[in-house]
Design a protein around this motif. Structure first.
Motif, PDB file in Angstrom:
ATOM      1  N   ASP A  88       0.799  -1.299  -0.039  1.00  0.00           N
ATOM      2  CA  ASP A  88       0.037  -0.168   0.019  1.00  0.00           C
ATOM      3  C   ASP A  88       0.912   1.204  -0.036  1.00  0.00           C
ATOM      4  OD1 ASP A  88      -2.471  -1.465  -0.041  1.00  0.00           O
ATOM      5  OD2 ASP A  88      -2.193  -1.802   2.283  1.00  0.00           O
ATOM      6  N   SER A 115       0.753   2.031  -5.174  1.00  0.00           N
ATOM      7  CA  SER A 115       0.192   3.151  -6.034  1.00  0.00           C
ATOM      8  C   SER A 115       1.390   3.867  -6.772  1.00  0.00           C
ATOM      9  CB  SER A 115      -0.669   3.765  -5.123  1.00  0.00           C
ATOM     10  OG  SER A 115      -1.681   3.084  -4.737  1.00  0.00           O
ATOM     11  N   THR A 139      -3.063  10.325 -11.477  1.00  0.00           N
ATOM     12  CA  THR A 139      -3.718   9.062 -10.788  1.00  0.00           C
ATOM     13  C   THR A 139      -4.980   9.103 -10.619  1.00  0.00           C
ATOM     14  OG1 THR A 139      -2.617   7.971  -8.744  1.00  0.00           O
ATOM     15  CG2 THR A 139      -3.279  10.231  -8.339  1.00  0.00           C
ATOM     16  N   VAL A 140      -5.316   8.195  -9.656  1.00  0.00           N
ATOM     17  CA  VAL A 140      -6.809   8.171  -9.119  1.00  0.00           C
ATOM     18  C   VAL A 140      -7.105   8.987  -8.201  1.00  0.00           C
ATOM     19  CG1 VAL A 140      -7.213   5.666 -10.046  1.00  0.00           C
ATOM     20  CG2 VAL A 140      -6.371   6.113  -7.592  1.00  0.00           C
ATOM     21  N   PRO A 141      -8.241   9.741  -7.855  1.00  0.00           N
ATOM     22  CA  PRO A 141      -8.433  10.833  -6.955  1.00  0.00           C
ATOM     23  C   PRO A 141      -8.283  10.127  -5.384  1.00  0.00           C
ATOM     24  CG  PRO A 141     -10.194  10.660  -8.799  1.00  0.00           C
ATOM     25  CD  PRO A 141      -9.462   9.523  -8.839  1.00  0.00           C
ATOM     26  N   ASP A 142      -8.563   8.997  -5.077  1.00  0.00           N
ATOM     27  CA  ASP A 142      -8.448   8.685  -3.664  1.00  0.00           C
ATOM     28  C   ASP A 142      -6.861   8.583  -3.385  1.00  0.00           C
ATOM     29  OD1 ASP A 142      -8.365   6.344  -5.321  1.00  0.00           O
ATOM     30  OD2 ASP A 142      -8.416   5.161  -3.472  1.00  0.00           O
ATOM     31  N   ILE A 143      -6.166   8.126  -4.301  1.00  0.00           N
ATOM     32  CA  ILE A 143      -4.650   8.163  -3.848  1.00  0.00           C
ATOM     33  C   ILE A 143      -3.957   9.535  -4.006  1.00  0.00           C
ATOM     34  CG2 ILE A 143      -2.357   7.510  -4.966  1.00  0.00           C
ATOM     35  CD1 ILE A 143      -3.985   5.243  -3.777  1.00  0.00           C
ATOM     36  N   GLU A 145      -5.560  12.098  -2.654  1.00  0.00           N
ATOM     37  CA  GLU A 145      -5.908  12.603  -1.684  1.00  0.00           C
ATOM     38  C   GLU A 145      -5.007  12.125  -0.303  1.00  0.00           C
ATOM     39  OE1 GLU A 145      -8.039  15.307  -1.143  1.00  0.00           O
ATOM     40  OE2 GLU A 145      -7.852  15.169  -3.476  1.00  0.00           O
ATOM     41  N   LYS A 146      -4.611  10.850  -0.658  1.00  0.00           N
ATOM     42  CA  LYS A 146      -3.745  10.269   0.268  1.00  0.00           C
ATOM     43  C   LYS A 146      -2.333  10.831   0.351  1.00  0.00           C
ATOM     44  CE  LYS A 146      -5.700   5.662   0.582  1.00  0.00           C
ATOM     45  NZ  LYS A 146      -5.504   4.506   0.450  1.00  0.00           N
ATOM     46  N   ARG A 148      -1.718  14.292  -0.967  1.00  0.00           N
ATOM     47  CA  ARG A 148      -1.978  15.653  -1.348  1.00  0.00           C
ATOM     48  C   ARG A 148      -1.313  16.460  -0.489  1.00  0.00           C
ATOM     49  NH1 ARG A 148      -5.354  19.044  -4.319  1.00  0.00           N
ATOM     50  NH2 ARG A 148      -6.693  17.273  -4.913  1.00  0.00           N
ATOM     51  N   HIS A 160      -5.327  18.006 -10.167  1.00  0.00           N
ATOM     52  CA  HIS A 160      -5.692  16.492 -10.805  1.00  0.00           C
ATOM     53  C   HIS A 160      -5.881  16.546 -12.362  1.00  0.00           C
ATOM     54  CE1 HIS A 160      -8.121  12.641 -10.771  1.00  0.00           C
ATOM     55  NE2 HIS A 160      -6.750  12.627 -11.000  1.00  0.00           N
TER      56      HIS A 160
END
Length: 281
Positions: A88, A115, A139-143, A145-146, A148, A160
């Motif tokens: 992860d 990721s 990248t994908v939005p949730d990644i 946010e992790k 940012r 993004h």
């Protein structure tokens, strides 16, 4: 992933070092460099120094990389770093490269449960020092946010763009537009001489008019006579990267490439004309 990740940085170059220093002001920083002298660029910020890239990878949950080429990143990941990263983990690539290669890195990382964030930056060393870079993120939005908060330590604008590869595509387009605008300035400065107008006067006036631009403002300020030749070399490389990536996708950008190259060729003279009052050819 915890709210306070352990962040690694590899690539303590002209732009990478101040980016890493910015991260260290907010997060626990881990660093590795091939040359001992590279660490001095981090100044007085706290960080943990590692003896190998693999050792660093095992200690972090987010790995930021700012190397010269896609080939350098491939070598780094393939030589044990990807295997050493924990499950992860997130790899953030801040260097400029090919959009197709970025998607390849995403697939390579995904096979290990890691990721990948395609995140080239614009603003150069001055922007990194001022913490005002723009980061184009693929990248994908949730990644995003992790990570940012980590990117935001050095980048004032985190945009993004879409999936992996779109960050690189946006950066290449940004570079092409910047150097093309530089060519416009070179040509207009030449015509201004025929009108009896000093380019320095135009620069001052255009700062408050529709003719202004980032690159025009940078001439003589961020781009000084001392570094203009180096910047011109970078500009040429930027245009070549853009053209090569476009051609791999079947697009003929030869006219745009030739026009932009003229901007890089005229940069030194344009800066000297502004700063030293030299005659513009």
């Amino acid at each position: 992933m915890s709210n306070e990740p352990e962040v690694g940085f590899i690539g303590l170059g002209d732009q990478g070092a101040p980016m890493a220093a910015a991260i260290a002001e907010r997060f626990r920083l881990h660093a590795w460099a091939r040359r001992d002298t590279s660490y001095a660029a981090l100044g007085d910020v706290p960080f943990t120094r590692h003896t190998t890239a693999v050792e660093l990878a095992a200690a972090v949950s987010i790995l930021c990389v700012c190397l010269r080429t896609d080939a350098d990143l491939t070598e780094l990941l393939s030589n044990g770093v990807l295997d050493a990263l924990p499950a992860d983990a997130i790899v953030i690539n801040h260097a400029t490269g090919d959009p197709g290669e970025a998607n390849g890195f995403r697939e390579l990382c995904a096979a290990k449960g890691i990721s990948f964030v395609d995140a080239p930056v614009s603003g150069g060393r001055p922007g990194a020092l001022a913490r005002t870079l723009t980061c184009f993120v693929g990248t994908v939005p949730d990644i995003l946010e992790k990570c940012r908060a980590v990117i935001s330590t050095h980048s004032k604008h985190v945009v993004h763009m879409g999936a992996a590869g779109t960050g690189q595509a946006a950066k290449l387009c940004n570079n092409a537009l910047t150097v093309s605008n530089l060519r416009n300035i070179v040509e207009v400065f030449s015509i201004a001489d025929a009108f009896g107008i000093e380019p320095a006067s135009l620069q001052k006036a255009f700062a408050h008019s529709s003719g202004g631009s980032f690159i025009l403002d940078a001439l003589g300020t961020k781009v000084t006579p001392e570094i203009a030749s180096h910047i011109a070399t970078l500009n040429r490389a930027d245009v070549e990267e853009f053209a090569a990536a476009a051609k791999r996708r079947g697009r003929d950008v030869s006219e745009l490439e030739a026009w932009a190259m003229g901007g890089a060729a005229g940069l030194v003279t344009a800066v000297n004309r502004l700063i030293k009052g030299q005659t513009y050819p």
